[in-house]
Write an enzyme that holds these catalytic residues in place. Sequence first.
Site, PDB file in Angstrom:
ATOM      1  N   SER A 120       2.934  -2.077  10.420  1.00 21.88           N
ATOM      2  CA  SER A 120       4.380  -2.144  10.630  1.00 21.88           C
ATOM      3  C   SER A 120       4.974  -3.522  10.366  1.00 21.88           C
ATOM      4  O   SER A 120       5.890  -3.954  11.056  1.00 21.88           O
ATOM      5  CB  SER A 120       4.750  -1.643  12.031  1.00 21.88           C
ATOM      6  OG  SER A 120       4.310  -0.309  12.192  1.00 21.88           O
TER       7      SER A 120
ATOM      8  N   GLY B 121       1.983   2.358  10.744  1.00 20.59           N
ATOM      9  CA  GLY B 121       2.936   3.455  10.578  1.00 20.59           C
ATOM     10  C   GLY B 121       3.586   3.891  11.876  1.00 20.59           C
ATOM     11  O   GLY B 121       4.277   4.898  11.929  1.00 20.59           O
TER      12      GLY B 121
ATOM     13  N   LYS C  68       0.188   4.298  -0.386  1.00 18.02           N
ATOM     14  CA  LYS C  68      -0.433   5.504   0.190  1.00 18.02           C
ATOM     15  C   LYS C  68      -0.149   6.739  -0.678  1.00 18.02           C
ATOM     16  O   LYS C  68      -0.091   6.627  -1.901  1.00 18.02           O
ATOM     17  CB  LYS C  68       0.039   5.685   1.635  1.00 18.02           C
ATOM     18  CG  LYS C  68      -0.210   4.415   2.470  1.00 18.02           C
ATOM     19  CD  LYS C  68      -0.056   4.616   3.944  1.00 18.02           C
ATOM     20  CE  LYS C  68      -0.330   3.285   4.655  1.00 18.02           C
ATOM     21  NZ  LYS C  68      -0.282   3.388   6.098  1.00 18.02           N
TER      22      LYS C  68
ATOM     23  N   GLU D  37      -7.065   4.709   7.653  1.00 22.15           N
ATOM     24  CA  GLU D  37      -6.854   6.134   7.364  1.00 22.15           C
ATOM     25  C   GLU D  37      -8.090   6.737   6.708  1.00 22.15           C
ATOM     26  O   GLU D  37      -8.401   7.913   6.906  1.00 22.15           O
ATOM     27  CB  GLU D  37      -5.584   6.303   6.516  1.00 22.15           C
ATOM     28  CG  GLU D  37      -4.334   6.112   7.387  1.00 22.15           C
ATOM     29  CD  GLU D  37      -3.135   5.511   6.687  1.00 22.15           C
ATOM     30  OE1 GLU D  37      -3.056   5.552   5.453  1.00 22.15           O
ATOM     31  OE2 GLU D  37      -2.245   4.987   7.404  1.00 22.15           O
TER      32      GLU D  37
ATOM     33  N   GLU E  22      -5.871  -4.830  10.511  1.00 22.76           N
ATOM     34  CA  GLU E  22      -4.841  -3.817  10.731  1.00 22.76           C
ATOM     35  C   GLU E  22      -5.143  -3.062  12.014  1.00 22.76           C
ATOM     36  O   GLU E  22      -5.960  -2.128  12.011  1.00 22.76           O
ATOM     37  CB  GLU E  22      -4.815  -2.829   9.563  1.00 22.76           C
ATOM     38  CG  GLU E  22      -4.456  -3.463   8.239  1.00 22.76           C
ATOM     39  CD  GLU E  22      -3.820  -2.454   7.297  1.00 22.76           C
ATOM     40  OE1 GLU E  22      -2.699  -2.684   6.861  1.00 22.76           O
ATOM     41  OE2 GLU E  22      -4.452  -1.419   7.029  1.00 22.76           O
TER      42      GLU E  22
ATOM     43  N   ASN F 256       0.862  -1.180   0.000  1.00 25.36           N
ATOM     44  CA  ASN F 256       0.000   0.000   0.000  1.00 25.36           C
ATOM     45  C   ASN F 256       0.900   1.232   0.000  1.00 25.36           C
ATOM     46  O   ASN F 256       1.464   1.590   1.028  1.00 25.36           O
ATOM     47  CB  ASN F 256      -0.885  -0.050   1.256  1.00 25.36           C
ATOM     48  CG  ASN F 256      -1.729   1.191   1.426  1.00 25.36           C
ATOM     49  OD1 ASN F 256      -1.822   2.024   0.520  1.00 25.36           O
ATOM     50  ND2 ASN F 256      -2.348   1.337   2.589  1.00 25.36           N
TER      51      ASN F 256
ATOM     52  N   HIS G  46      -9.833   1.273   4.689  1.00 24.30           N
ATOM     53  CA  HIS G  46      -8.539   1.397   5.378  1.00 24.30           C
ATOM     54  C   HIS G  46      -8.715   2.334   6.571  1.00 24.30           C
ATOM     55  O   HIS G  46      -9.490   3.296   6.508  1.00 24.30           O
ATOM     56  CB  HIS G  46      -7.490   1.947   4.403  1.00 24.30           C
ATOM     57  CG  HIS G  46      -6.113   1.923   4.991  1.00 24.30           C
ATOM     58  ND1 HIS G  46      -5.670   2.877   5.865  1.00 24.30           N
ATOM     59  CD2 HIS G  46      -5.094   1.023   4.864  1.00 24.30           C
ATOM     60  CE1 HIS G  46      -4.430   2.578   6.252  1.00 24.30           C
ATOM     61  NE2 HIS G  46      -4.058   1.451   5.652  1.00 24.30           N
TER      62      HIS G  46
HETATM   63  P1  PGA Z   1       2.481   0.288   7.712  1.00 24.74           P
HETATM   64  O1  PGA Z   1       1.065   0.508   6.987  1.00 24.74           O
HETATM   65  O2  PGA Z   1       3.044  -1.007   7.205  1.00 24.74           O
HETATM   66  O3  PGA Z   1       3.310   1.478   7.330  1.00 24.74           O
HETATM   67  O4  PGA Z   1       2.211   0.228   9.185  1.00 24.74           O
HETATM   68  C1  PGA Z   1       0.189  -0.560   6.784  1.00 24.74           C
HETATM   69  C2  PGA Z   1      -1.086  -0.054   6.154  1.00 24.74           C
HETATM   70  O5  PGA Z   1      -1.551   1.022   6.511  1.00 24.74           O
HETATM   71  O6  PGA Z   1      -1.671  -0.714   5.268  1.00 24.74           O
END
Ligand code: PGA
Length: 252
Positions: A212, A173, A11, A97, A167, A9, A95
């Site tokens: 992460s 993140g 982003k 976010e 998640e 992803n 997601h």
């Molecule tokens: P990350 O993001 O691996 O940077 O924690 C995962 C995601 O948001 O899909």
Amino acid sequence: MRKPLIAGNWKMHGSLASVMALVEGIKKGCSSFSNIEILVLPSFVHLSLVRDILVSSQVSYGAQNLYVGREGAFTGEISGAILADLGCQMVLIGHSERRHIFNENLNLVAKKFQSALEFGLKPILCVGETQAEREANKTEKVIQEQLMSVIDLVGINVFQHAVIAYEPVWAIGSGLTATPEQAESVHVFIRELISQNNVDLAKTIRILYGGSMKPENASSLLAKPNIDGGLIGGASLDVESFLAICRAARNE
Ligand code: PGA
């Protein structure tokens, strides 16, 4: 046997030059990989570039979001029909976010899931609890709500065309990762919930872990029996770390 899926992803990252280098590196690096599905999720504007590079590659591509319906006066939005026309195969839905920064509620997420299916895209439904919800022992309740709001709208059987991604919001993140045991226990909970609605589907549906995931922790997470792959943010922006996670999924 569930085929592992590793999805990157990207982003809101990348320039024409960096996206080209990233996707070429991934395509080249995984050309000999088998028994694994690899997916990249660039920003909308980089999709055609990625499509052109991935011609006759085993890596597929998709989008990070969509808006409901085929077309219309929705300035700034992209529909499932537009994505399907570009050759996208999958799309992230809900997601964290999107849910937390852009206030997508359960109802909108469910409608987006339905719209992905309508245009032949495989939705990857993201679910997960915040830190406060985990501390209040609400993890299962929150995930159940996130899943059931979609199942109530579209039914369980269409989940044969979908993937679920667990998640934990507190791990995205942040550098914090759920331990393999923490993740596995939520994956088992999700599979049981699916099983209550459709026993056979529960055996085949893929449940990814995201938050992460990186080369250092991928093997121990992916070794868990109910973790069928990863949704990778930060570590997917680097060719070598993304490929290392893919190798971990192949148990190399
Ligand atoms: P990350 O993001 O691996 O940077 O924690 C995962 C995601 O948001 O899909």
